[in-house]
Design a protein around this motif. Structure first.
Motif, PDB file in Angstrom:
ATOM      1  N   GLN A  22      -2.314   3.775  -9.012  1.00  0.00           N
ATOM      2  CA  GLN A  22      -0.965   4.151  -9.439  1.00  0.00           C
ATOM      3  C   GLN A  22       0.077   3.349  -8.656  1.00  0.00           C
ATOM      4  N   TRP A  23      -0.215   3.172  -7.394  1.00  0.00           N
ATOM      5  CA  TRP A  23       0.728   2.422  -6.555  1.00  0.00           C
ATOM      6  C   TRP A  23       0.839   0.973  -7.032  1.00  0.00           C
ATOM      7  N   SER A  24      -0.268   0.374  -7.432  1.00  0.00           N
ATOM      8  CA  SER A  24      -0.205  -0.999  -7.917  1.00  0.00           C
ATOM      9  C   SER A  24       0.597  -1.065  -9.223  1.00  0.00           C
ATOM     10  N   SER A  39       0.548   9.881   1.241  1.00  0.00           N
ATOM     11  CA  SER A  39       1.105   9.977  -0.095  1.00  0.00           C
ATOM     12  C   SER A  39       0.047  10.502  -1.049  1.00  0.00           C
ATOM     13  N   THR A  84       4.225  -1.005  -8.196  1.00  0.00           N
ATOM     14  CA  THR A  84       4.682  -2.308  -7.673  1.00  0.00           C
ATOM     15  C   THR A  84       4.827  -3.333  -8.804  1.00  0.00           C
ATOM     16  N   ASN A 118       0.853  -1.202   0.000  1.00  0.00           N
ATOM     17  CA  ASN A 118       0.000   0.000   0.000  1.00  0.00           C
ATOM     18  C   ASN A 118       0.879   1.239   0.000  1.00  0.00           C
ATOM     19  N   PRO A 119       0.386   2.335  -0.592  1.00  0.00           N
ATOM     20  CA  PRO A 119       1.192   3.560  -0.585  1.00  0.00           C
ATOM     21  C   PRO A 119       1.378   4.061   0.847  1.00  0.00           C
ATOM     22  N   VAL A 121      -0.104   9.471  -4.091  1.00  0.00           N
ATOM     23  CA  VAL A 121      -0.268   8.435  -5.101  1.00  0.00           C
ATOM     24  C   VAL A 121      -1.507   7.627  -4.777  1.00  0.00           C
TER      25      VAL A 121
END
Length: 147
Positions: A41-43, A35, A46, A30-31, A37
């Motif tokens: 977007q975080w996925s 954040s 990653t 998780n961000p 993000v």
């Protein structure tokens, strides 16, 4: 060949594979809190990090495989060179043995020829002695006949 003899006695040094590079640290699932993000977007970040790690691992494996192939080819070439050197050495030994045999045969033929010439010279001497003896007998007969 000293280096070939040394190589046949001393094994080549063991090959140590290069150290495995550390993959980049995986981002948290998780961000971080606070954040800007989004989760989507975080996925993506990653997934990109995982793809980069997989790509680095694949490149490392390809490099290891290429290095292994080069080492195997070098070992094969070394074995082939060693076999060729051994074959040349054996051929040289065989040629030397054949030359020595030919020299012995030549010496034996020369010895036999000298013995034959000696026997022929003795034969000629015997023939000359017989002719001289016959000539003397003839002279004696002639002297008796004239007397």
């Amino acid at each position: 060949n000293l280096s070939a003899a040394f190589a046949s006695v001393v094994p080549p040094p063991a090959v140590v594979p290069p150290p495995k590079p550390e993959p980049p640290p995986s981002p948290p699932a998780n961000p971080p809190s606070g954040s800007m993000v989004s989760g989507e977007q975080w996925s993506k970040v990653t997934e990109a990090a995982a793809a980069i790690g997989a790509s680095m691992e694949k490149a490392r494996q390809e490099e290891v495989a290429a290095t292994k192939a080069k080492l195997e080819a070098a070992a094969k070439a070394a074995l082939e060179a060693q076999a060729a050197n051994r074959a040349r050495h054996e051929a040289k030994l065989k040629a030397e043995a054949e030359a020595a045999q030919a020299q012995r045969a030549t010496q034996q033929a020369a010895t036999q020829q000298a013995a034959t010439q000696s026997l022929y010279a003795q034969y000629v001497q015997v023939q000359q002695a017989q002719l001289q003896h016959q000539a003397l007998q003839l002279q004696m007969l002639q002297a008796q006949h004239l007397a």
